[in-house]
Write an enzyme that holds these catalytic residues in place. Sequence first.
Site, PDB file in Angstrom:
ATOM      1  N   SER A 145      32.179  49.742  46.526  1.00 26.30           N
ATOM      2  CA  SER A 145      32.534  49.779  45.027  1.00 26.30           C
ATOM      3  C   SER A 145      32.464  51.267  44.830  1.00 26.30           C
ATOM      4  O   SER A 145      32.105  52.320  45.847  1.00 26.30           O
ATOM      5  CB  SER A 145      31.237  49.202  44.441  1.00 26.30           C
TER       6      SER A 145
ATOM      7  N   GLY B 200      29.047  39.466  42.021  1.00 25.51           N
ATOM      8  CA  GLY B 200      30.095  39.013  42.882  1.00 25.51           C
ATOM      9  C   GLY B 200      31.450  39.385  42.780  1.00 25.51           C
ATOM     10  O   GLY B 200      32.094  38.818  43.821  1.00 25.51           O
ATOM     11  N   ALA B 201      31.518  40.019  42.101  1.00 27.70           N
ATOM     12  CA  ALA B 201      33.007  40.644  41.672  1.00 27.70           C
ATOM     13  C   ALA B 201      33.802  41.125  43.283  1.00 27.70           C
ATOM     14  O   ALA B 201      34.815  41.032  43.433  1.00 27.70           O
ATOM     15  CB  ALA B 201      33.284  41.461  40.551  1.00 27.70           C
ATOM     16  N   GLY B 202      32.673  41.997  43.672  1.00 26.38           N
ATOM     17  CA  GLY B 202      33.221  43.022  44.681  1.00 26.38           C
ATOM     18  C   GLY B 202      33.413  41.932  46.079  1.00 26.38           C
ATOM     19  O   GLY B 202      34.425  41.916  46.908  1.00 26.38           O
ATOM     20  N   ASP B 203      32.585  40.813  45.938  1.00 29.89           N
ATOM     21  CA  ASP B 203      32.783  39.776  47.263  1.00 29.89           C
ATOM     22  C   ASP B 203      33.879  39.032  47.011  1.00 29.89           C
ATOM     23  O   ASP B 203      34.598  38.758  47.960  1.00 29.89           O
ATOM     24  CB  ASP B 203      31.376  38.778  47.054  1.00 29.89           C
TER      25      ASP B 203
ATOM     26  N   ASN C 279      42.047  41.928  43.198  1.00 28.76           N
ATOM     27  CA  ASN C 279      41.561  42.270  41.786  1.00 28.76           C
ATOM     28  C   ASN C 279      41.713  41.030  41.135  1.00 28.76           C
ATOM     29  O   ASN C 279      40.838  40.708  39.996  1.00 28.76           O
ATOM     30  CB  ASN C 279      42.586  43.158  41.347  1.00 28.76           C
TER      31      ASN C 279
HETATM   32  N1  LIG Z   1      35.449  43.769  33.968  1.00 32.57           N
HETATM   33  C1  LIG Z   1      36.421  43.726  34.898  1.00 32.57           C
HETATM   34  N2  LIG Z   1      37.663  43.145  34.348  1.00 32.57           N
HETATM   35  C2  LIG Z   1      38.783  43.025  35.312  1.00 32.57           C
HETATM   36  N3  LIG Z   1      38.535  42.905  36.473  1.00 32.57           N
HETATM   37  C3  LIG Z   1      37.346  43.191  37.042  1.00 32.57           C
HETATM   38  C4  LIG Z   1      36.237  43.447  36.236  1.00 32.57           C
HETATM   39  N4  LIG Z   1      35.193  43.892  36.903  1.00 32.57           N
HETATM   40  C5  LIG Z   1      35.341  43.829  38.197  1.00 32.57           C
HETATM   41  N5  LIG Z   1      36.796  43.396  38.316  1.00 32.57           N
HETATM   42  C6  LIG Z   1      37.475  43.006  39.602  1.00 32.57           C
HETATM   43  O1  LIG Z   1      36.804  42.832  40.550  1.00 32.57           O
HETATM   44  C7  LIG Z   1      36.677  44.021  41.425  1.00 32.57           C
HETATM   45  C8  LIG Z   1      35.376  44.407  41.992  1.00 32.57           C
HETATM   46  O2  LIG Z   1      34.498  44.674  41.170  1.00 32.57           O
HETATM   47  P1  LIG Z   1      33.441  46.145  40.993  1.00 32.57           P
HETATM   48  O3  LIG Z   1      34.226  47.201  41.491  1.00 32.57           O
HETATM   49  O4  LIG Z   1      32.728  45.778  39.902  1.00 32.57           O
HETATM   50  O5  LIG Z   1      32.789  45.619  42.404  1.00 32.57           O
HETATM   51  P2  LIG Z   1      31.333  45.781  42.887  1.00 32.57           P
HETATM   52  O6  LIG Z   1      30.609  46.616  42.226  1.00 32.57           O
HETATM   53  O7  LIG Z   1      31.022  45.690  44.186  1.00 32.57           O
HETATM   54  O8  LIG Z   1      30.702  44.279  42.351  1.00 32.57           O
HETATM   55  P3  LIG Z   1      29.255  43.621  42.670  1.00 32.57           P
HETATM   56  O9  LIG Z   1      28.526  44.320  43.430  1.00 32.57           O
HETATM   57  O10 LIG Z   1      28.944  42.980  41.308  1.00 32.57           O
HETATM   58  O11 LIG Z   1      29.863  42.290  43.294  1.00 32.57           O
HETATM   59  C9  LIG Z   1      37.499  45.207  40.981  1.00 32.57           C
HETATM   60  O12 LIG Z   1      38.079  45.958  41.865  1.00 32.57           O
HETATM   61  C10 LIG Z   1      38.284  44.407  39.886  1.00 32.57           C
HETATM   62  O13 LIG Z   1      39.646  44.010  40.375  1.00 32.57           O
HETATM   63  O1  LIG Z   2      24.792  37.591  44.999  1.00 30.31           O
HETATM   64  C1  LIG Z   2      24.725  38.878  44.763  1.00 30.31           C
HETATM   65  C2  LIG Z   2      26.173  39.261  45.277  1.00 30.31           C
HETATM   66  O2  LIG Z   2      26.518  39.138  46.603  1.00 30.31           O
HETATM   67  C3  LIG Z   2      26.415  40.907  45.136  1.00 30.31           C
HETATM   68  O3  LIG Z   2      27.559  41.301  45.833  1.00 30.31           O
HETATM   69  C4  LIG Z   2      25.133  41.586  46.139  1.00 30.31           C
HETATM   70  O4  LIG Z   2      25.300  42.681  45.691  1.00 30.31           O
HETATM   71  C5  LIG Z   2      23.760  41.204  45.452  1.00 30.31           C
HETATM   72  O5  LIG Z   2      22.973  41.602  46.340  1.00 30.31           O
HETATM   73  C6  LIG Z   2      23.748  39.597  45.787  1.00 30.31           C
HETATM   74  O6  LIG Z   2      22.471  39.412  45.219  1.00 30.31           O
END
Ligand SMILES: Nc1ncnc2c1ncn2[C@@H]1O[C@H](COP(=O)(O)OP(=O)(O)OP(=O)(O)O)[C@@H](O)[C@H]1O
Ligand SMILES: O[C@H]1[C@H](O)[C@@H](O)[C@H](O)[C@@H](O)[C@H]1O
Length: 376
Positions: free
Chosen positions: A189, A239-242, A266
């Site tokens: 991220s 979980g967005a990043g996952d 995305n």
């Molecule tokens: N508010 C949003 N609107 C549209 N797409 C989003 C949004 N938030 C996240 N995404 C999509 O999800 C992807 C991953 O989000 P983010 O960069 O927030 O990951 P992250 O911080 O690793 O998330 P997490 O740790 O909560 O799993 C982004 O690259 C984007 O494509």
């Molecule tokens: O379920 C969530 C999710 O997997 C996130 O990506 C992680 O950052 C958290 O630690 C986890 O609790």
Amino acid sequence: MVLEPIFSQNSTSRGLIVGNYCHDVLMRDGMVVAETLGGAASFISVVLDGLSIPYNLIAKVGSDFAYATNHIPIVIPTCKTTLFHAYFDSAIDTGGHQDRVLKRVFACDPIRPSDLPETGFDFGMAVGVGGEILPETLEQMVGICNVVFVDVQALIRVFDVVDGTVKLVGLKESGFFHLLPRIGVLKASADEALFFDVEEVRKWCCVVVTHGKDGCKVYWKDGEIEIAPFAANQVDPTGAGDSFLGGLVSGLVHGLAVPDAALLGNFFGSLTVGQVGLPRLDLKLLQIVKDEMQKRKMQGIVCNERRDDELNFWKHPGHEQFHTSLSAAKITPACHIQECEWNLSSSPRVIEQGNKTNLLINSAHEGSFQSVHGKP
Ligand SMILES: Nc1ncnc2c1ncn2[C@@H]1O[C@H](COP(=O)(O)OP(=O)(O)OP(=O)(O)O)[C@@H](O)[C@H]1O
Ligand SMILES: O[C@H]1[C@H](O)[C@@H](O)[C@H](O)[C@@H](O)[C@H]1O
């Protein structure tokens, strides 16, 4: 860079996902608002299952594990399931990506090399959340998988000894740095990317940095490219990043070029933020996505025929149309994207039972909680 094997994947490729499941408790202003199944492995499973990609999954949980999952985890009777408390603060909202303080309350056992199968895999995903992936585990993975995708959160998280608050350390200090030349893709991220030098790491492996609502950026040795986001009504960023990583890998396995695969990342990231906990993916929507991926292949954008790393990093004609088609799929009336009508700031309670999610919406008038199973 260990990239060529990515492009030789096909939809019968078998993957290996390594990372513990966990219990997530989401708090808003001191109140519990949701309890869900978590862990990067669980979010990624949903995406890979949805796109029919076969894989083995190695996750450990304790005997208190509260969910039914498609892939049975290893139960360690002497441990509790990894538990995270995520604290959201209404006062802090950084442009659509609500900041949270994450605390690891319990940690299940680490995953050791001896826990991994000995057979070879087409691709691997090192996706720990609570420090369960050890350097020797990742080393074993790069030995048995043709290409390994790594979420940097598996490598650089450390946990406060008193209250478990998640902190990050520099990738150089993590004990994993020497393995970078042997991995295919490192996903981070934007916050995590501050803990390593992208300019240095991109010489060894492809780096993908996600930027929340702004999409993502892909860096490789000789170039970089921004990938557009999809609109979403964010209710829970967890979980967005996952899911992003699940989409990216699925796209590559299906033979898409890197920009198209990142676009798919995305797409699944945007679906995930619109719901609480694991995304509930509509079958019709998934079919449309599969059809669109197939169309991209038919357009002659089949990476595994080209075996040309550099070419596969650039956007091919039709990329924007692919974005338009996926955006349209999200709003197709037939596809019930179960976006919640509320967000974490309005403090509803969500309790998952088995693999179902219950939304318990606080009714101010009746002074009681009303149970709703998703949307009709
Ligand atoms: N508010 C949003 N609107 C549209 N797409 C989003 C949004 N938030 C996240 N995404 C999509 O999800 C992807 C991953 O989000 P983010 O960069 O927030 O990951 P992250 O911080 O690793 O998330 P997490 O740790 O909560 O799993 C982004 O690259 C984007 O494509
Ligand atoms: O379920 C969530 C999710 O997997 C996130 O990506 C992680 O950052 C958290 O630690 C986890 O609790």
